[in-house]
Design an enzyme around this catalytic site. Structure first.
Site, short mmCIF file in Angstrom:
data_model
loop_
_atom_site.label_atom_id
_atom_site.label_comp_id
_atom_site.label_asym_id
_atom_site.label_seq_id
_atom_site.Cartn_x
_atom_site.Cartn_y
_atom_site.Cartn_z
N GLY A 1 32.39 45.55 38.29
CA GLY A 1 32.09 44.37 39.23
C GLY A 1 30.77 45.13 40.02
O GLY A 1 29.67 45.10 39.60
N GLY B 1 46.23 35.79 42.57
CA GLY B 1 45.11 35.41 41.80
C GLY B 1 44.48 36.81 41.26
O GLY B 1 43.17 36.60 40.84
N GLU C 1 24.60 45.28 33.98
CA GLU C 1 25.27 46.02 35.00
C GLU C 1 26.49 45.46 35.28
O GLU C 1 27.71 46.21 35.43
CB GLU C 1 24.61 46.29 36.15
CG GLU C 1 24.99 47.00 37.34
CD GLU C 1 25.41 48.28 36.93
OE1 GLU C 1 26.29 48.78 36.99
OE2 GLU C 1 24.30 49.09 36.81
N ALA D 1 23.10 25.49 32.95
CA ALA D 1 23.76 24.93 31.89
C ALA D 1 25.30 24.99 32.07
O ALA D 1 25.97 26.21 32.58
CB ALA D 1 23.36 25.58 30.62
N VAL E 1 31.37 33.65 39.41
CA VAL E 1 30.30 34.61 39.55
C VAL E 1 28.86 33.75 39.59
O VAL E 1 28.08 33.86 40.38
CB VAL E 1 30.27 35.68 38.44
CG1 VAL E 1 29.12 36.52 38.71
CG2 VAL E 1 31.50 36.41 38.57
N GLU F 1 45.47 36.65 35.53
CA GLU F 1 45.39 35.64 34.69
C GLU F 1 46.85 35.08 34.38
O GLU F 1 47.95 35.96 34.35
CB GLU F 1 44.65 35.70 33.56
CG GLU F 1 43.19 35.94 33.92
CD GLU F 1 42.30 34.96 34.67
OE1 GLU F 1 42.78 33.88 34.49
OE2 GLU F 1 41.26 35.39 35.16
N LYS G 1 34.93 47.81 28.29
CA LYS G 1 34.03 48.70 29.30
C LYS G 1 34.03 50.13 28.89
O LYS G 1 33.00 50.59 29.12
CB LYS G 1 34.75 48.49 30.72
CG LYS G 1 34.81 47.24 31.35
CD LYS G 1 35.58 46.97 32.52
CE LYS G 1 35.80 45.39 32.89
NZ LYS G 1 36.63 45.15 33.87
N GLY H 1 35.46 39.52 41.42
CA GLY H 1 35.11 38.69 42.40
C GLY H 1 33.75 38.26 42.56
O GLY H 1 32.78 38.69 41.91
#
Length: 428
Positions: free
Chosen positions: A135, A188, A130, A46, A17, A191, A206, A303
């Protein structure tokens, strides 16, 4: 650009992301200036390792391992590291300085959102997140802003793409959970360690955020009843399909007569329900409001680019406020949220029983339901041919306490070999 306020942007993290956020900030700078009224200058990124190869071409000079110095020179900090630490410390440092923060860190917000929101309010900073839920779907801002003048009664959503992919594949192919999980990992979608997803913990974080915003309170993840999908069998899915239902992992935030309920569990939905048609790894959130009625939000739940879109929406919103000197309202919260006891939540159960096929069996089972004040709405029986039968029983609405007690007494009957599954039914 002459006369336009310049804002220094610090980016923490450059994973899937973060790399897309950096790309948008660099490639779309002119458009972002027009939309926000401020020139957004990405001053640094960073990372733990500055030599890591990224999917996006980014000037090497932007990378640093010194997150603290980067934060201290920023007007806006975008945190995309994930996890509780060091992200929590970095966000607190930025807010204490008066810098606004945009984050997609659901775990941190679900655990410490109340404290961080209070810190932001104390120092006149903004905290926006948000991207922490669903997503690319714009759901938190509509709840916090667009529906601020309404009374939300219930939020129910599919907010984890991994579990929806698994359950959808089981529904469409008839495959077993373990086989579909392996496929999801290969593609994918899951995990290597899928516990947070299939155990329901990701959705629970969430649910806590949705409940906090929808009901202007502070619900933490440890106050969310959580059950994952690991016990869902191919037979459960097939039987649900035959009865006109689909199984989905739902995150639910609801205002009940005794308080606020936040819960996550796999449940049956009628296939005609708007959430019943959500396929693959997509997410959707269904909102019920007193005046607006029923609202549906649907889109990509994960994504790099989709989630970066949600991050940038917050960036532009905050930049507009900073450019014009507008004070955005802080997240409103009650000091003492009233949480409903899960035992008092009302729902319907869909119960699978393996039983001895003998005279009087159904009467004994029905009497257990009657003893607990739980009525049976529908029943289906199939005979195994070896002296046993499989029952599927759908109850009318009852409290979790009454329904759980019913299950306990059914397990004690000598005519019941096993309770093969217990699922809830939602979306009535």
């Amino acid at each position: 650009m002459s006369g336009v306020k310049s804002l220094k942007i610090a980016l923490l993290g450059c994973g899937t992301v973060g790399a897309q956020v950096a790309r948008i900030l660099l490639e779309d700078q002119a458009e972002l200036t027009t939309r926000s009224g401020a020139q957004l200058e990405l001053t640094g990124i960073a990372v733990r390792n500055t030599s890591t190869t990224r999917d996006v071409e980014i000037p090497a000079g932007l990378f640093t391992t010194d997150a603290e110095t980067l934060i201290d020179g920023a007007d806006v900090v975008i945190e995309l590291l994930g996890g509780l630490e060091p992200a929590g410390t970095y966000i607190a440092r930025a807010l204490t300085r008066g810098a606004s923060v945009i984050t997609g860190n659901k775990a941190l917000i679900a655990a410490h959102g109340a404290q961080l929101n209070a810190l932001a309010a104390e120092h006149g900073a903004q905290l926006r997140y948000e991207a922490a839920v669903a997503g690319a779907i714009p759901i938190l801002r509509p709840i916090a802003d667009s529906l601020a003048g309404d009374h939300i009664t219930k939020v129910m959503g599919i907010v984890n793409g991994t579990t929806n992919f698994i359950l959808d594949a089981m529904d469409s192919t008839g495959a077993a959970f373990d086989d579909v999980l392996a496929e999801a990992q290969a593609l994918g979608y899951a995990e290597a360690d899928p516990t947070a997803d299939v155990g329901g913990h990701d959705a629970a974080a969430k649910a806590a955020i949705l409940a906090s915003l929808a009901f202007h309170t502070t619900v933490s993840i440890d106050q969310v009843h959580c059950q994952g999908i690991t016990e869902i069998t191919a037979q459960d899915v097939a039987d649900a399909k035959a009865a006109g239902y689909v199984i989905k992992l739902l995150a639910i935030a609801e205002k009940t007569g005794s308080g606020i309920s936040a819960r996550v569990y796999p449940a049956l939905l009628d296939r005609s329900h708007p959430l019943g048609s959500v396929r693959g790894a997509f997410n959707a959130v269904f909102v019920e409001a007193q005046n607006a009625g029923d609202l549906m939000f649907y889109g990509a739940g994960a994504g790099g680019a989709p989630t970066a879109s949600a991050v940038m929406g917050d960036v532009v919103s905050v930049a507009r406020a900073l450019a014009t000197g507008t004070v955005l309202p802080a997240a409103s919260a009650l000091e003492a949220p009233v949480l409903a006891d899960f035992a008092e939540v009302t729902t319907r159960y869909w119960i699978g029983l393996s039983v001895t096929d003998q005279p009087g069996m159904l009467a004994r089972i029905a009497s257990v339901f009657a003893e607990h004040g739980v009525s049976i709405e529908a029943m289906n029986q199939s005979t195994a041919g070896d002296g046993t039968a499989h029952l599927r029983m759908l109850t009318h609405e009852g409290s979790e306490e009454a329904l759980a007690s019913t299950i306990g007494d059914l397990e004690a009957l000598d005519t019941v070999a096993s309770v093969t599954s217990v699922l809830r039914v939602e979306g009535n």
